[in-house]
Design a protein around this motif. Structure first.
Motif: not given
Ligand code: ARG
Length: 585
Positions: A121, A124-126, A135, A161, A163, A322, A326, A344, A346, A350, A354
């Protein structure tokens, strides 16, 4: 593909065998072999072993030496200090091993013994939001890890993933319904224009949402319509996604990172699973209702007030968050894609999320001992002041602005250093490769979990631990190979090696072992470190050992051989980091 055991591993096995022959009661032992400045290698495993068995380490070391076969690998070995072994290899063994590497397309790098399926994963921008410097990390690290794992033979499935779901879409869609031409444009729109339009719309919608209660109510109703799958609402939502993708692709393109459309499975992609995920968690008792919300509790997760902080899977108003997404994604990745590893990439901010999500999935039986779930939590990008990177006005920095500045700086350097024959188009191409390479390398050469300072002056420097330094070492190397004209590189194992040649050769031999370690622990920074060291060893070799003007024709061929293997190793290694190595600079 030929399997080429490294000199270090062969030597390690020889010494381990001699050690067990000298001391059968010790069982399998590790000679603790490592590279050394005194000789090629040093082994100090005899110290601990002798201590354990109450023997004399120097004596034991001597017995090991006696039992080592004379087979052309070892040129010299001596017992030193309290019982170390200093070992020098023969030039022939070094050159023969390197020749075997050179004969293989993969430079003697084996495939993993037990490849599996990894779902990673990353990037993953939004939707409808700018890509910022965070990012950069999830794109650059993710891309390198994908390349490294694929090269090791792992089956890799990417999941972006993004957003693309949540309450803010009610606000955006409602605004667009009331201002229908805000996203209109004639013909194709550039990524930059798409983002400008989205950003303007987002701001206007947010302002209205905060100021106008009636609009707020309409926006909230719109979320319900979206979740219910109302076709008009979904079509408008899709416009936001499509416009955003135009922008994302333009940034990924600039970053020289390839994203495949079918791998973009955003938060919305798990919609159909959310209710079921919650039902399963509630029925199994993993999650419980608390003040209307569906929650999972953990003994060791508490807020500042000492009260437990739950993972909220479903809010009291029925909305999914969220975590539900996940958890559903884990079910999809484990049971449909059949992954045995979930990665992931990330932000480490976060990590708690997780940790709770993985633990919940374990309690639910979705993650078992057969499936590994790992967050490659990355650190924060800092400004020169050591604080999270912000513009002078205190706003988050747009990723594209950073990339453009890096390209501009690098292009200037390329132009200054370029020989006359380089045209403007080539300068621009090289400038982009050097600038983007610099940004990627700076990111990848720090270990993933650490913060680092975004310092363009340092990143594009021609000296020090930068990609520019490595790229110039590569280009210089390639220019010698071009100048050699018809002389083909060839190893001559009968030749004697100069110290700089040995050092370079022994390091070249470590490529496969380094990659295995990098792929095992997901540590691109160790590959970066390896390549930097390779470039400096090459630079020393280049200044100490004339190549085309070497004493004999055999020596010329042999040195060209070392140049060529170095070039191939640098190119392969940099490619695994996602960085170009231009032939000319
Ligand atoms: N879109 C999120 C962000 O920009 C990252 C998503 C990470 N992946 C995940 N499976 N939660 O922070």
């Amino acid at each position: 593909m030929a399997l080429v055991p490294s000199l270090a591993s062969t030597l390690d096995r020889r010494i381990a065998d001699a050690l067990s022959a000298a001391l059968p009661e010790a069982g399998a032992t590790d000679p603790l072999l490592r590279r050394s400045d005194r000789a090629d290698f040093q082994a100090n495993g005899m110290l601990a072993l002798a201590k354990k068995l109450k023997g004399n380490p120097r004596e034991l070391a001597g017995q090991v030496v006696e039992r080592l076969p004379a087979d052309g690998l070892i040129a010299g070995i001596e017992v030193s200090g309290p019982g170390f072994l200093n070992i020098t290899l023969t030039d022939r063994a070094i050159l023969e091993t390197l020749a075997a590497r050179a004969a293989d397309d993969r430079l003697g790098v084996p495939f993993k013994e037990h490849p599996g399926t990894t779902v990673i994963d990353w990037a993953q921008p939004n939707v409808a939001k700018e890509m910022h410097v965070g990012h950069l990390r999830n794109s650059v690290i993710g891309n390198a890890v994908v390349r490294i794992l694929e090269f090791a033979g792992e089956k890799v499935v990417s999941r972006h993933h993004i957003g693309d779901w949540g309450t803010q879409f009610g606000m955006l869609i409602q605004y667009l319904i009331e201002h229908p031409h805000e996203l209109d444009h004639e013909g194709e729109v550039s990524g930059e224009e798409a983002m400008t339009n989205l950003g303007r719309l987002y701001k206007a919608a947010r302002t209205l949402f905060d100021a106008d209660d009636a609009f707020k109510a309409r926006a909230r109703r719109r979320v319900v319509d979206l979740q219910a799958g109302d076709p008009e609402t979904v079509a408008l939502w899709q416009r936001f996604v499509d416009e955003s993708k135009i922008y994302f692709y333009s940034v990924f393109d600039k970053l020289d990172v390839t994203i495949r459309d079918e791998d973009i499975v955003g938060e919305s992609g798990y919609n159909d699973m959310l209710a079921e995920t919650c039902r399963m968690l509630e029925e199994s008792g993993v999650a419980v209702r608390s003040e209307g919300a569906l929650c999972v509790f953990f003994d060791d997760v508490k807020g500042p007030d000492g009260n437990p902080v739950p993972l909220i899977v479903q809010k009291s108003d029925g909305g999914f968050g969220y975590a539900a997404t996940d958890l559903s994604a884990i079910r999809d990745r484990v049971f449909n894609i059949k992954a045995d590893t979930l990665l992931y990439v990330v932000d480490s901010r976060q990590s708690l999320h997780f940790r709770m999500v993985f633990e919940t999935a374990r309690r639910a039986g979705w993650l078992t001992d057969d499936v590994k779930a790992v967050q490659l939590g990355f650190g924060t990008v800092l400004g020169k002041d050591g604080k999270p990177f912000k513009t002078r006005e205190g706003e988050t920095v747009r990723l594209v602005d950073l990339l453009d500045e890096a390209i501009e700086r690098a292009t200037k350097i390329v132009r200054e250093k370029a020989q006359d024959e380089m045209g403007e188009a080539e300068i621009a191409e090289r400038g982009a490769q050097v600038g983007i390479g610099a940004v990627k390398y700076a990111d990848l050469s720090t270990s993933v979990s650490r913060d680092y300072k975004f310092d363009l002056d340092q990143m594009v420097s021609l000296t020090g631990d930068t990609s520019v330094y490595i790229q110039y070492a590569y280009a210089r190397n390639r220019s010698i190979l071009r100048k050699a004209g018809g002389i083909a590189p060839a190893a001559h194992p009968e030749l004697e090696l100069a110290p700089a040649e040995r050092a370079l050769g022994l390091h070249l031999d470590e490529f496969a072992a380094t990659l295995a370690e990098v792929a095992e622990a997901y540590e691109p920074h160790k590959l970066a470190g390896y390549l930097y060291q390779l470039s400096s060893l090459y630079t020393t070799f280049f200044s100490e050992c004339p190549v085309l003007k070497a004493g004999t024709p055999e020596q010329v061929e042999n040195r060209l051989f070392l140049c060529d293997l170095t070039a191939r190793t640098l190119r392969q290694g940099m490619a695994l980091l996602g960085i170009h190595t231009p032939e000319h600079l």
